[in-house]
Design a protein around this motif. Structure first.
Motif, PDB file in Angstrom:
ATOM      1  N   LEU A   1      53.106  67.948  53.364  1.00 20.76           N
ATOM      2  CA  LEU A   1      52.780  69.349  53.076  1.00 20.76           C
ATOM      3  C   LEU A   1      53.629  69.897  51.934  1.00 20.76           C
ATOM      4  N   THR A   2      54.927  69.642  51.965  1.00 19.89           N
ATOM      5  CA  THR A   2      55.804  70.216  50.942  1.00 19.89           C
ATOM      6  C   THR A   2      55.545  69.610  49.567  1.00 19.89           C
ATOM      7  N   HIS A   3      55.215  68.325  49.500  1.00 21.96           N
ATOM      8  CA  HIS A   3      54.888  67.722  48.203  1.00 21.96           C
ATOM      9  C   HIS A   3      53.644  68.368  47.593  1.00 21.96           C
ATOM     10  N   LEU A   4      52.707  68.712  48.432  1.00 27.00           N
ATOM     11  CA  LEU A   4      51.497  69.363  47.932  1.00 27.00           C
ATOM     12  C   LEU A   4      51.757  70.822  47.563  1.00 27.00           C
ATOM     13  N   LEU A   5      52.597  71.496  48.351  1.00 18.97           N
ATOM     14  CA  LEU A   5      52.805  72.925  48.135  1.00 18.97           C
ATOM     15  C   LEU A   5      53.759  73.232  46.983  1.00 18.97           C
ATOM     16  N   LYS A   6      54.671  72.324  46.694  1.00 20.59           N
ATOM     17  CA  LYS A   6      55.664  72.632  45.663  1.00 20.59           C
ATOM     18  C   LYS A   6      55.190  72.274  44.265  1.00 20.59           C
ATOM     19  N   GLY A   7      54.163  71.424  44.147  1.00 18.67           N
ATOM     20  CA  GLY A   7      53.725  71.063  42.800  1.00 18.67           C
ATOM     21  C   GLY A   7      52.518  70.148  42.768  1.00 18.67           C
ATOM     22  N   LEU A   8      51.729  70.141  43.822  1.00 22.40           N
ATOM     23  CA  LEU A   8      50.564  69.251  43.924  1.00 22.40           C
ATOM     24  C   LEU A   8      50.945  67.801  43.614  1.00 22.40           C
TER      25      LEU A   8
END
Length: 573
Positions: A109-116
Protein backbone atom coordinates in the motif's frame (compact mmCIF):
# COMPACT_ATOMS: atom_id res chain seq x y z
CA UNK A 1 16.08 -62.61 -0.92
CA UNK A 2 14.96 -60.57 -3.92
CA UNK A 3 11.86 -59.42 -2.03
CA UNK A 4 13.94 -58.31 0.95
CA UNK A 5 16.33 -56.40 -1.29
CA UNK A 6 13.48 -54.58 -3.03
CA UNK A 7 11.95 -53.74 0.34
CA UNK A 8 15.23 -52.29 1.58
CA UNK A 9 15.63 -50.24 -1.59
CA UNK A 10 12.08 -48.92 -1.23
CA UNK A 11 12.68 -47.90 2.38
CA UNK A 12 15.99 -46.28 1.45
CA UNK A 13 14.33 -44.27 -1.31
CA UNK A 14 11.56 -43.25 1.06
CA UNK A 15 14.13 -42.12 3.64
CA UNK A 16 16.11 -40.18 1.03
CA UNK A 17 12.91 -38.61 -0.26
CA UNK A 18 11.99 -37.45 3.25
CA UNK A 19 15.49 -36.03 3.70
CA UNK A 20 15.29 -34.26 0.34
CA UNK A 21 11.93 -32.72 1.17
CA UNK A 22 13.23 -31.51 4.53
CA UNK A 23 16.30 -30.01 2.86
CA UNK A 24 14.16 -28.23 0.24
CA UNK A 25 11.93 -26.85 2.99
CA UNK A 26 14.95 -25.57 4.93
CA UNK A 27 16.29 -23.76 1.87
CA UNK A 28 12.83 -22.31 1.14
CA UNK A 29 12.62 -20.92 4.68
CA UNK A 30 16.11 -19.44 4.41
CA UNK A 31 15.23 -17.89 1.05
CA UNK A 32 12.10 -16.38 2.55
CA UNK A 33 14.06 -14.92 5.46
CA UNK A 34 16.77 -13.46 3.20
CA UNK A 35 14.20 -12.09 0.76
CA UNK A 36 12.27 -10.48 3.60
CA UNK A 37 15.42 -8.74 4.80
CA UNK A 38 16.12 -7.61 1.25
CA UNK A 39 12.56 -6.24 1.01
CA UNK A 40 13.19 -4.32 4.20
CA UNK A 41 16.26 -2.70 2.62
CA UNK A 42 14.21 -1.88 -0.51
CA UNK A 43 11.59 -0.19 1.67
CA UNK A 44 14.16 1.91 3.48
CA UNK A 45 15.88 3.00 0.27
CA UNK A 46 12.61 3.68 -1.50
CA UNK A 47 11.40 5.85 1.38
CA UNK A 48 14.28 8.30 0.91
CA UNK A 49 14.49 8.20 -2.90
CA UNK A 50 12.42 10.75 -4.88
CA UNK A 51 9.44 9.44 -6.83
CA UNK A 52 9.36 9.53 -10.63
CA UNK A 53 8.10 12.93 -11.74
CA UNK A 54 5.32 11.74 -14.09
CA UNK A 55 3.96 9.31 -11.51
CA UNK A 56 4.14 11.93 -8.78
CA UNK A 57 2.16 14.41 -10.89
CA UNK A 58 -0.54 11.81 -11.49
CA UNK A 59 -0.62 10.83 -7.81
CA UNK A 60 -0.80 14.46 -6.62
CA UNK A 61 -4.11 14.83 -8.46
CA UNK A 62 -5.60 11.97 -6.42
CA UNK A 63 -4.02 12.06 -2.95
CA UNK A 64 -3.18 14.97 -0.64
CA UNK A 65 0.47 15.66 0.21
CA UNK A 66 0.02 14.54 3.83
CA UNK A 67 -0.90 11.01 2.71
CA UNK A 68 2.11 10.77 0.42
CA UNK A 69 4.53 11.96 3.11
CA UNK A 70 2.92 9.72 5.72
CA UNK A 71 3.24 6.78 3.33
CA UNK A 72 6.98 7.39 3.02
CA UNK A 73 7.43 7.18 6.78
CA UNK A 74 5.14 4.15 7.00
CA UNK A 75 7.17 2.46 4.25
CA UNK A 76 10.39 3.09 6.16
CA UNK A 77 8.94 1.70 9.40
CA UNK A 78 7.60 -1.36 7.55
CA UNK A 79 11.07 -1.86 6.07
CA UNK A 80 12.66 -1.70 9.48
CA UNK A 81 10.10 -4.21 10.77
CA UNK A 82 10.86 -6.57 7.87
CA UNK A 83 14.57 -6.50 8.73
CA UNK A 84 13.79 -7.51 12.30
CA UNK A 85 11.17 -10.09 11.32
CA UNK A 86 13.58 -11.79 8.90
CA UNK A 87 15.39 -13.28 11.91
CA UNK A 88 12.09 -14.61 13.25
CA UNK A 89 11.29 -16.19 9.89
CA UNK A 90 14.67 -17.91 9.90
CA UNK A 91 13.62 -19.42 13.24
CA UNK A 92 10.27 -20.52 11.72
CA UNK A 93 8.30 -18.35 14.14
CA UNK A 94 4.55 -18.39 13.56
CA UNK A 95 4.26 -14.91 15.05
CA UNK A 96 6.95 -13.65 12.64
CA UNK A 97 5.00 -15.20 9.74
CA UNK A 98 1.83 -13.33 10.74
CA UNK A 99 3.59 -10.01 11.35
CA UNK A 100 5.58 -10.29 8.11
CA UNK A 101 2.33 -10.74 6.21
CA UNK A 102 1.00 -7.53 7.76
CA UNK A 103 4.25 -5.67 7.03
CA UNK A 104 4.18 -6.81 3.39
CA UNK A 105 0.58 -5.64 2.99
CA UNK A 106 1.60 -2.25 4.45
CA UNK A 107 4.58 -2.21 2.07
CA UNK A 108 2.37 -2.81 -0.96
CA UNK A 109 0.00 0.00 0.00
CA UNK A 110 2.68 2.52 0.95
CA UNK A 111 4.71 1.92 -2.22
CA UNK A 112 1.63 2.69 -4.27
CA UNK A 113 0.55 5.67 -2.17
CA UNK A 114 3.90 7.43 -1.90
CA UNK A 115 4.79 7.43 -5.59
CA UNK A 116 3.01 4.71 -7.58
CA UNK A 117 6.08 2.49 -7.15
CA UNK A 118 4.51 -0.47 -8.89
CA UNK A 119 7.78 -2.41 -9.14
CA UNK A 120 8.43 -2.41 -5.38
CA UNK A 121 4.78 -3.19 -4.69
CA UNK A 122 4.97 -6.15 -7.09
CA UNK A 123 8.04 -7.54 -5.29
CA UNK A 124 6.27 -7.21 -1.95
CA UNK A 125 3.20 -8.91 -3.44
CA UNK A 126 5.29 -11.79 -4.73
CA UNK A 127 6.88 -12.26 -1.33
CA UNK A 128 3.45 -12.18 0.28
CA UNK A 129 2.28 -14.94 -2.06
CA UNK A 130 5.37 -17.04 -1.29
CA UNK A 131 4.83 -16.45 2.42
CA UNK A 132 1.29 -17.78 2.14
CA UNK A 133 2.44 -20.85 0.19
CA UNK A 134 5.06 -21.63 2.87
CA UNK A 135 2.68 -21.09 5.80
CA UNK A 136 3.04 -24.68 7.06
CA UNK A 137 6.80 -24.26 7.40
CA UNK A 138 6.42 -21.62 10.11
CA UNK A 139 5.26 -23.50 13.16
CA UNK A 140 7.55 -22.41 16.01
CA UNK A 141 5.55 -21.03 18.91
CA UNK A 142 6.28 -17.85 20.79
CA UNK A 143 6.10 -17.60 24.55
CA UNK A 144 2.38 -17.03 25.39
CA UNK A 145 2.97 -14.78 28.44
CA UNK A 146 5.52 -12.76 26.46
CA UNK A 147 3.08 -12.52 23.55
CA UNK A 148 0.40 -11.14 25.87
CA UNK A 149 2.95 -8.82 27.45
CA UNK A 150 3.92 -7.54 24.00
CA UNK A 151 0.31 -6.76 23.14
CA UNK A 152 -0.17 -4.98 26.46
CA UNK A 153 3.01 -2.98 25.82
CA UNK A 154 1.69 -1.88 22.45
CA UNK A 155 -1.62 -0.80 23.96
CA UNK A 156 0.01 0.83 26.97
CA UNK A 157 2.59 2.66 24.86
CA UNK A 158 -0.12 4.08 22.63
CA UNK A 159 -2.05 5.44 25.64
CA UNK A 160 1.15 6.75 27.26
CA UNK A 161 2.24 8.46 24.05
CA UNK A 162 -1.18 10.07 23.65
CA UNK A 163 -0.91 11.50 27.15
CA UNK A 164 2.77 12.45 26.70
CA UNK A 165 2.19 14.19 23.37
CA UNK A 166 -1.06 15.88 24.32
CA UNK A 167 0.25 17.37 27.56
CA UNK A 168 3.56 18.24 25.93
CA UNK A 169 2.06 20.09 22.98
CA UNK A 170 -0.40 21.86 25.26
CA UNK A 171 2.28 23.04 27.70
CA UNK A 172 5.04 23.66 25.12
CA UNK A 173 3.04 25.41 22.41
CA UNK A 174 5.35 28.44 22.69
CA UNK A 175 7.99 26.29 20.96
CA UNK A 176 5.71 25.86 17.90
CA UNK A 177 3.84 28.05 15.41
CA UNK A 178 0.53 26.65 16.68
CA UNK A 179 -1.31 27.74 19.82
CA UNK A 180 -2.47 24.27 20.94
CA UNK A 181 -5.70 23.65 22.77
CA UNK A 182 -6.13 20.25 24.43
CA UNK A 183 -8.21 18.84 21.51
CA UNK A 184 -5.69 20.20 19.01
CA UNK A 185 -2.79 18.76 20.98
CA UNK A 186 -4.52 15.37 21.11
CA UNK A 187 -5.22 15.47 17.37
CA UNK A 188 -1.59 16.39 16.58
CA UNK A 189 -0.28 13.50 18.71
CA UNK A 190 -2.63 10.98 17.09
CA UNK A 191 -1.57 12.10 13.61
CA UNK A 192 2.13 11.79 14.46
CA UNK A 193 1.92 8.50 16.33
CA UNK A 194 -0.71 6.62 14.31
CA UNK A 195 -0.72 8.23 10.85
CA UNK A 196 2.99 9.21 10.66
CA UNK A 197 2.03 12.74 9.63
CA UNK A 198 3.26 15.93 11.31
CA UNK A 199 0.41 17.97 9.72
CA UNK A 200 2.73 20.81 8.83
CA UNK A 201 4.07 21.16 12.37
CA UNK A 202 6.90 23.74 12.46
CA UNK A 203 8.96 23.92 15.67
CA UNK A 204 10.32 27.37 16.56
CA UNK A 205 13.11 26.13 18.82
CA UNK A 206 15.52 23.25 19.09
CA UNK A 207 13.63 21.99 22.12
CA UNK A 208 10.45 21.92 20.05
CA UNK A 209 12.16 19.79 17.40
CA UNK A 210 13.49 17.49 20.11
CA UNK A 211 10.03 17.05 21.62
CA UNK A 212 8.43 16.27 18.25
CA UNK A 213 11.06 13.65 17.43
CA UNK A 214 10.81 12.17 20.94
CA UNK A 215 7.28 11.01 20.09
CA UNK A 216 8.67 8.96 17.22
CA UNK A 217 11.44 7.71 19.52
CA UNK A 218 8.93 6.46 22.06
CA UNK A 219 6.90 4.80 19.30
CA UNK A 220 9.98 3.06 17.88
CA UNK A 221 11.30 1.91 21.27
CA UNK A 222 7.97 0.45 22.38
CA UNK A 223 7.49 -1.17 18.97
CA UNK A 224 10.89 -2.90 19.19
CA UNK A 225 10.23 -4.09 22.74
CA UNK A 226 6.80 -5.42 21.78
CA UNK A 227 8.31 -7.17 18.73
CA UNK A 228 10.93 -8.81 20.95
CA UNK A 229 8.20 -10.10 23.25
CA UNK A 230 6.14 -11.39 20.31
CA UNK A 231 9.10 -13.33 18.87
CA UNK A 232 10.46 -14.67 22.16
CA UNK A 233 10.92 -18.47 22.41
CA UNK A 234 8.72 -20.42 24.78
CA UNK A 235 10.04 -20.13 28.34
CA UNK A 236 9.82 -22.85 30.99
CA UNK A 237 8.75 -20.82 34.01
CA UNK A 238 7.72 -23.60 36.39
CA UNK A 239 9.20 -27.02 37.17
CA UNK A 240 7.45 -30.22 36.24
CA UNK A 241 4.25 -30.95 38.11
CA UNK A 242 4.00 -33.66 40.76
CA UNK A 243 2.01 -35.82 38.34
CA UNK A 244 4.67 -35.45 35.64
CA UNK A 245 7.40 -36.37 38.11
CA UNK A 246 5.53 -39.48 39.21
CA UNK A 247 5.00 -40.51 35.60
CA UNK A 248 8.68 -39.93 34.78
CA UNK A 249 9.79 -41.85 37.90
CA UNK A 250 7.70 -44.86 36.87
CA UNK A 251 9.27 -44.91 33.38
CA UNK A 252 12.79 -44.50 34.76
CA UNK A 253 12.17 -47.30 37.27
CA UNK A 254 11.11 -49.66 34.48
CA UNK A 255 13.59 -48.67 31.75
CA UNK A 256 16.54 -46.81 33.35
CA UNK A 257 19.84 -48.41 32.39
CA UNK A 258 22.56 -45.74 32.54
CA UNK A 259 24.42 -43.67 35.11
CA UNK A 260 22.21 -40.72 34.09
CA UNK A 261 18.91 -42.40 34.93
CA UNK A 262 18.70 -41.07 38.49
CA UNK A 263 19.74 -37.57 37.38
CA UNK A 264 16.73 -37.55 35.04
CA UNK A 265 14.55 -37.26 38.17
CA UNK A 266 16.28 -34.21 39.66
CA UNK A 267 14.08 -31.19 40.22
CA UNK A 268 15.81 -29.08 37.56
CA UNK A 269 14.32 -31.26 34.80
CA UNK A 270 11.26 -30.82 32.64
CA UNK A 271 9.74 -33.81 30.84
CA UNK A 272 8.61 -34.64 27.35
CA UNK A 273 6.50 -37.81 27.14
CA UNK A 274 5.98 -39.77 23.92
CA UNK A 275 2.99 -41.80 22.83
CA UNK A 276 5.27 -44.85 22.76
CA UNK A 277 5.88 -44.74 26.52
CA UNK A 278 9.24 -42.93 26.64
CA UNK A 279 10.32 -39.84 28.51
CA UNK A 280 12.97 -37.25 27.63
CA UNK A 281 14.34 -35.34 30.62
CA UNK A 282 15.52 -31.90 29.57
CA UNK A 283 16.25 -28.37 30.72
CA UNK A 284 15.47 -25.29 28.61
CA UNK A 285 17.47 -22.08 28.81
CA UNK A 286 16.66 -19.23 26.45
CA UNK A 287 16.59 -20.63 22.92
CA UNK A 288 18.23 -23.94 23.84
CA UNK A 289 16.90 -27.23 25.18
CA UNK A 290 19.37 -29.83 26.46
CA UNK A 291 18.15 -33.42 26.86
CA UNK A 292 19.95 -35.59 29.40
CA UNK A 293 21.05 -38.80 27.72
CA UNK A 294 18.98 -40.93 25.39
CA UNK A 295 15.19 -41.12 25.70
CA UNK A 296 14.25 -43.50 28.51
CA UNK A 297 11.63 -46.04 27.58
CA UNK A 298 10.98 -49.07 25.36
CA UNK A 299 13.86 -49.72 22.99
CA UNK A 300 11.57 -49.86 19.97
CA UNK A 301 10.33 -46.33 20.73
CA UNK A 302 13.79 -44.72 20.89
CA UNK A 303 13.99 -43.49 17.27
CA UNK A 304 10.45 -42.11 17.33
CA UNK A 305 11.12 -40.37 20.67
CA UNK A 306 14.19 -38.61 19.24
CA UNK A 307 12.17 -37.30 16.28
CA UNK A 308 9.23 -36.29 18.50
CA UNK A 309 11.46 -34.32 20.89
CA UNK A 310 13.21 -32.64 17.95
CA UNK A 311 9.84 -31.50 16.54
CA UNK A 312 8.64 -30.44 20.01
CA UNK A 313 11.70 -28.20 20.36
CA UNK A 314 11.17 -26.69 16.92
CA UNK A 315 7.59 -25.80 17.80
CA UNK A 316 8.85 -24.01 20.92
CA UNK A 317 11.63 -22.23 19.02
CA UNK A 318 14.32 -24.14 20.91
CA UNK A 319 17.59 -25.48 19.59
CA UNK A 320 17.63 -29.16 20.68
CA UNK A 321 20.61 -31.25 21.74
CA UNK A 322 21.14 -34.58 23.53
CA UNK A 323 23.98 -34.91 26.04
CA UNK A 324 25.95 -38.09 26.85
CA UNK A 325 24.19 -40.43 24.42
CA UNK A 326 25.33 -44.03 24.00
CA UNK A 327 27.23 -45.36 20.98
CA UNK A 328 24.52 -47.89 20.10
CA UNK A 329 21.97 -45.10 19.53
CA UNK A 330 23.99 -43.00 17.08
CA UNK A 331 22.23 -44.31 13.96
CA UNK A 332 18.84 -43.22 15.28
CA UNK A 333 20.12 -39.70 15.83
CA UNK A 334 21.71 -39.52 12.39
CA UNK A 335 18.46 -40.64 10.75
CA UNK A 336 16.64 -37.88 12.65
CA UNK A 337 19.00 -35.29 11.15
CA UNK A 338 21.37 -34.90 14.10
CA UNK A 339 25.14 -34.76 13.96
CA UNK A 340 27.26 -36.18 16.77
CA UNK A 341 30.71 -35.92 18.26
CA UNK A 342 32.44 -37.50 21.25
CA UNK A 343 32.53 -35.41 24.44
CA UNK A 344 34.39 -37.83 26.70
CA UNK A 345 34.51 -41.39 27.99
CA UNK A 346 32.73 -43.03 30.88
CA UNK A 347 34.87 -45.18 33.18
CA UNK A 348 33.33 -48.62 33.84
CA UNK A 349 34.99 -51.03 36.27
CA UNK A 350 34.23 -54.75 35.86
CA UNK A 351 33.79 -55.85 39.48
CA UNK A 352 34.21 -59.57 38.89
CA UNK A 353 37.89 -59.06 38.09
CA UNK A 354 38.43 -56.11 40.43
CA UNK A 355 41.26 -56.56 42.92
CA UNK A 356 43.98 -54.57 44.64
CA UNK A 357 46.46 -57.37 44.16
CA UNK A 358 49.17 -57.28 41.53
CA UNK A 359 51.97 -54.92 40.64
CA UNK A 360 49.72 -52.64 38.55
CA UNK A 361 47.66 -51.84 41.69
CA UNK A 362 50.64 -51.30 43.95
CA UNK A 363 50.26 -47.53 44.32
CA UNK A 364 46.56 -47.67 45.22
CA UNK A 365 47.12 -50.64 47.56
CA UNK A 366 49.93 -48.85 49.39
CA UNK A 367 47.83 -45.70 49.77
CA UNK A 368 44.86 -47.66 51.14
CA UNK A 369 46.98 -49.65 53.59
CA UNK A 370 48.69 -46.49 54.81
CA UNK A 371 45.33 -44.83 55.51
CA UNK A 372 44.07 -47.88 57.41
CA UNK A 373 47.23 -48.05 59.53
CA UNK A 374 46.77 -44.34 60.32
CA UNK A 375 43.33 -45.02 61.79
CA UNK A 376 41.07 -44.21 58.83
CA UNK A 377 38.07 -46.43 58.16
CA UNK A 378 35.35 -46.83 55.54
CA UNK A 379 31.62 -47.36 56.07
CA UNK A 380 28.51 -47.42 53.87
CA UNK A 381 25.40 -45.94 55.47
CA UNK A 382 22.16 -47.33 54.07
CA UNK A 383 19.01 -45.15 53.93
CA UNK A 384 17.66 -43.41 55.79
CA UNK A 385 20.91 -41.60 56.50
CA UNK A 386 20.73 -39.89 59.94
CA UNK A 387 20.51 -36.12 60.18
CA UNK A 388 23.62 -35.71 62.33
CA UNK A 389 25.71 -37.40 59.62
CA UNK A 390 24.14 -35.27 56.88
CA UNK A 391 25.06 -32.13 58.82
CA UNK A 392 28.68 -33.31 59.06
CA UNK A 393 28.74 -34.12 55.33
CA UNK A 394 27.36 -30.68 54.48
CA UNK A 395 30.27 -29.13 56.38
CA UNK A 396 32.68 -31.18 54.23
CA UNK A 397 30.82 -30.23 51.05
CA UNK A 398 30.85 -26.50 51.85
CA UNK A 399 34.55 -26.59 52.67
CA UNK A 400 35.29 -28.46 49.44
CA UNK A 401 33.32 -25.97 47.31
CA UNK A 402 35.10 -23.05 48.99
CA UNK A 403 38.49 -24.59 48.31
CA UNK A 404 37.54 -25.21 44.67
CA UNK A 405 36.35 -21.60 44.26
CA UNK A 406 33.24 -23.06 42.70
CA UNK A 407 29.56 -23.65 43.16
CA UNK A 408 27.28 -26.64 42.83
CA UNK A 409 26.85 -28.02 39.33
CA UNK A 410 23.54 -29.46 38.17
CA UNK A 411 21.79 -31.21 35.32
CA UNK A 412 23.91 -34.37 34.83
CA UNK A 413 25.26 -34.14 38.39
CA UNK A 414 23.54 -33.93 41.73
CA UNK A 415 24.05 -31.23 44.30
CA UNK A 416 24.07 -31.35 48.08
CA UNK A 417 20.44 -31.85 49.04
CA UNK A 418 19.71 -33.58 52.33
CA UNK A 419 16.53 -35.28 51.09
CA UNK A 420 18.43 -36.66 48.08
CA UNK A 421 21.35 -37.98 50.14
CA UNK A 422 19.15 -39.28 52.95
CA UNK A 423 17.35 -41.72 50.67
CA UNK A 424 20.30 -43.56 49.16
CA UNK A 425 23.52 -45.30 50.25
CA UNK A 426 26.32 -42.95 51.27
CA UNK A 427 29.94 -44.11 51.49
CA UNK A 428 31.96 -42.28 54.15
CA UNK A 429 35.61 -42.28 55.18
CA UNK A 430 36.18 -41.50 58.87
CA UNK A 431 39.42 -40.07 60.22
CA UNK A 432 41.36 -41.23 63.30
CA UNK A 433 39.16 -38.96 65.44
CA UNK A 434 36.11 -40.78 64.07
CA UNK A 435 34.90 -37.69 62.18
CA UNK A 436 33.91 -37.86 58.48
CA UNK A 437 36.58 -36.54 56.11
CA UNK A 438 35.25 -37.68 52.70
CA UNK A 439 32.09 -39.13 51.21
CA UNK A 440 30.30 -40.14 48.02
CA UNK A 441 26.71 -41.14 47.43
CA UNK A 442 25.91 -44.32 45.52
CA UNK A 443 23.19 -44.52 42.87
CA UNK A 444 21.57 -47.59 41.32
CA UNK A 445 20.95 -47.79 37.57
CA UNK A 446 17.56 -49.51 37.93
CA UNK A 447 17.37 -52.16 35.18
CA UNK A 448 21.12 -52.57 34.81
CA UNK A 449 23.16 -54.45 37.39
CA UNK A 450 25.48 -51.49 37.78
CA UNK A 451 26.02 -48.89 40.46
CA UNK A 452 27.54 -45.44 40.12
CA UNK A 453 28.51 -42.41 42.17
CA UNK A 454 27.28 -38.86 42.06
CA UNK A 455 28.65 -36.41 44.64
CA UNK A 456 32.32 -36.87 45.59
CA UNK A 457 33.53 -34.53 48.32
CA UNK A 458 36.45 -34.49 50.75
CA UNK A 459 37.66 -32.13 53.41
CA UNK A 460 40.38 -30.01 51.72
CA UNK A 461 42.93 -30.64 54.50
CA UNK A 462 42.32 -34.39 54.59
CA UNK A 463 45.40 -36.60 54.35
CA UNK A 464 46.63 -37.67 50.92
CA UNK A 465 45.20 -41.06 50.03
CA UNK A 466 41.73 -40.53 51.48
CA UNK A 467 40.08 -40.65 48.04
CA UNK A 468 41.97 -43.82 47.11
CA UNK A 469 40.61 -45.43 50.28
CA UNK A 470 37.10 -44.20 49.48
CA UNK A 471 37.05 -45.49 45.89
CA UNK A 472 38.84 -48.77 46.49
CA UNK A 473 36.48 -49.54 49.37
CA UNK A 474 33.37 -48.59 47.36
CA UNK A 475 34.39 -50.94 44.55
CA UNK A 476 34.96 -53.78 46.98
CA UNK A 477 31.62 -53.13 48.72
CA UNK A 478 29.75 -53.08 45.39
CA UNK A 479 31.43 -56.35 44.37
CA UNK A 480 30.29 -57.97 47.62
CA UNK A 481 26.74 -56.70 47.02
CA UNK A 482 26.62 -58.61 43.73
CA UNK A 483 26.85 -55.73 41.26
CA UNK A 484 28.45 -56.56 37.91
CA UNK A 485 29.97 -53.19 37.13
CA UNK A 486 30.72 -49.84 38.77
CA UNK A 487 30.57 -46.58 36.81
CA UNK A 488 33.06 -43.97 37.92
CA UNK A 489 31.25 -41.39 35.78
CA UNK A 490 32.17 -39.41 32.69
CA UNK A 491 35.66 -38.08 32.14
CA UNK A 492 34.79 -34.98 30.15
CA UNK A 493 36.95 -34.42 27.04
CA UNK A 494 39.09 -37.47 27.85
CA UNK A 495 40.45 -38.81 24.56
CA UNK A 496 38.62 -36.13 22.58
CA UNK A 497 40.37 -34.46 19.64
CA UNK A 498 43.71 -36.11 20.33
CA UNK A 499 44.05 -38.24 17.18
CA UNK A 500 44.78 -36.74 13.74
CA UNK A 501 41.67 -38.48 12.38
CA UNK A 502 39.31 -36.98 14.98
CA UNK A 503 36.70 -34.52 13.61
CA UNK A 504 37.59 -30.84 13.64
CA UNK A 505 34.70 -30.22 16.06
CA UNK A 506 36.35 -32.45 18.67
CA UNK A 507 39.66 -30.66 18.24
CA UNK A 508 37.98 -27.31 18.83
CA UNK A 509 36.20 -28.76 21.87
CA UNK A 510 39.51 -29.98 23.25
CA UNK A 511 40.96 -26.46 22.93
CA UNK A 512 37.95 -25.00 24.75
CA UNK A 513 38.33 -27.62 27.45
CA UNK A 514 41.89 -26.50 28.11
CA UNK A 515 40.62 -23.05 29.11
CA UNK A 516 37.83 -24.50 31.26
CA UNK A 517 40.05 -27.00 33.06
CA UNK A 518 40.52 -24.67 36.02
CA UNK A 519 36.79 -24.92 36.71
CA UNK A 520 36.12 -28.59 36.02
CA UNK A 521 39.55 -30.25 36.53
CA UNK A 522 39.04 -32.67 33.64
CA UNK A 523 42.61 -33.93 33.55
CA UNK A 524 42.98 -34.59 37.26
CA UNK A 525 39.72 -36.54 37.46
CA UNK A 526 40.65 -38.66 34.46
CA UNK A 527 44.06 -39.51 35.86
CA UNK A 528 42.53 -40.47 39.20
CA UNK A 529 39.94 -42.80 37.62
CA UNK A 530 42.63 -44.41 35.48
CA UNK A 531 44.17 -45.80 38.69
CA UNK A 532 41.32 -48.34 38.89
CA UNK A 533 41.85 -49.69 35.35
CA UNK A 534 38.34 -49.16 33.97
CA UNK A 535 37.25 -49.74 30.41
CA UNK A 536 36.44 -46.47 28.69
CA UNK A 537 33.16 -46.16 26.79
CA UNK A 538 32.60 -43.11 24.55
CA UNK A 539 29.71 -40.73 25.13
CA UNK A 540 28.42 -38.29 22.53
CA UNK A 541 26.62 -34.99 22.04
CA UNK A 542 23.90 -34.85 19.35
CA UNK A 543 23.06 -31.54 17.67
CA UNK A 544 21.24 -30.58 14.48
CA UNK A 545 23.92 -28.61 12.65
CA UNK A 546 27.16 -26.68 12.89
CA UNK A 547 25.24 -23.39 12.97
CA UNK A 548 23.54 -24.57 16.18
CA UNK A 549 26.76 -25.33 18.04
CA UNK A 550 27.25 -21.89 19.65
CA UNK A 551 23.71 -21.99 21.06
CA UNK A 552 24.18 -25.63 22.15
CA UNK A 553 27.42 -24.80 23.99
CA UNK A 554 25.81 -21.82 25.72
CA UNK A 555 22.88 -23.99 26.80
CA UNK A 556 25.25 -26.70 28.04
CA UNK A 557 27.11 -24.24 30.27
CA UNK A 558 23.90 -22.63 31.53
CA UNK A 559 22.19 -25.89 32.55
CA UNK A 560 25.30 -27.13 34.34
CA UNK A 561 26.78 -24.00 35.89
CA UNK A 562 24.00 -21.42 35.98
CA UNK A 563 23.58 -18.09 34.27
CA UNK A 564 26.26 -16.41 36.41
CA UNK A 565 29.02 -18.69 35.10
CA UNK A 566 30.32 -16.07 32.67
CA UNK A 567 30.85 -13.53 35.46
CA UNK A 568 32.69 -16.12 37.56
CA UNK A 569 34.78 -17.10 34.54
CA UNK A 570 35.78 -13.49 33.78
CA UNK A 571 36.56 -12.95 37.45
CA UNK A 572 38.77 -16.04 37.42
CA UNK A 573 36.84 -17.76 40.21
Amino acid sequence: MGYLMSLLVHKQRKFLSAQTEAQIERWAVRFMAISTAAMGVINLLSAVMPALADRLILLSKILPMEVRYGSRLASALAGFALLVLAFGLGRRKRAAWMLTGIALVVSILTHLLKGLDVEEAAVAGGLLLLLILLRNSFHAHSDPPSWRQGLWVLAGSFLFTLAYGTIGFYLLDRHFHVDFSLPAALRQTIMMFAAFDNSGLEPLTGYGRYFAFSIYGIALATFLYALRMLLRPVLVREPATAAERQRAAAIVQNYGRTALARAALFEDKSYFFTSGGSVVAYAARGRGAMALGDPIGPKEDAAAAIVAFRDFCRRNDWTPAFLEILPDSLDAYHQAGFQTFCIGHEAIVALESYTLQGSENKNVRNAVNKMIRSGYRFQVHLPPVPDHLLHALRWISDAWLTAQHGSEMRFSLGWFDEDYLRNGPVAVVYGPDDQPVAFANLVSEYQKNEITIDLMRRYPKAASGVMELLFASMLQWAKEQGYATFSLGLSGLAGVGERPTDPQTEKVLKAIGESLNRFYHFKGLHEFKEKFHPRWEPRYLAYLGVADLPQVMITLVRVHSGDDFWWRYLAGR
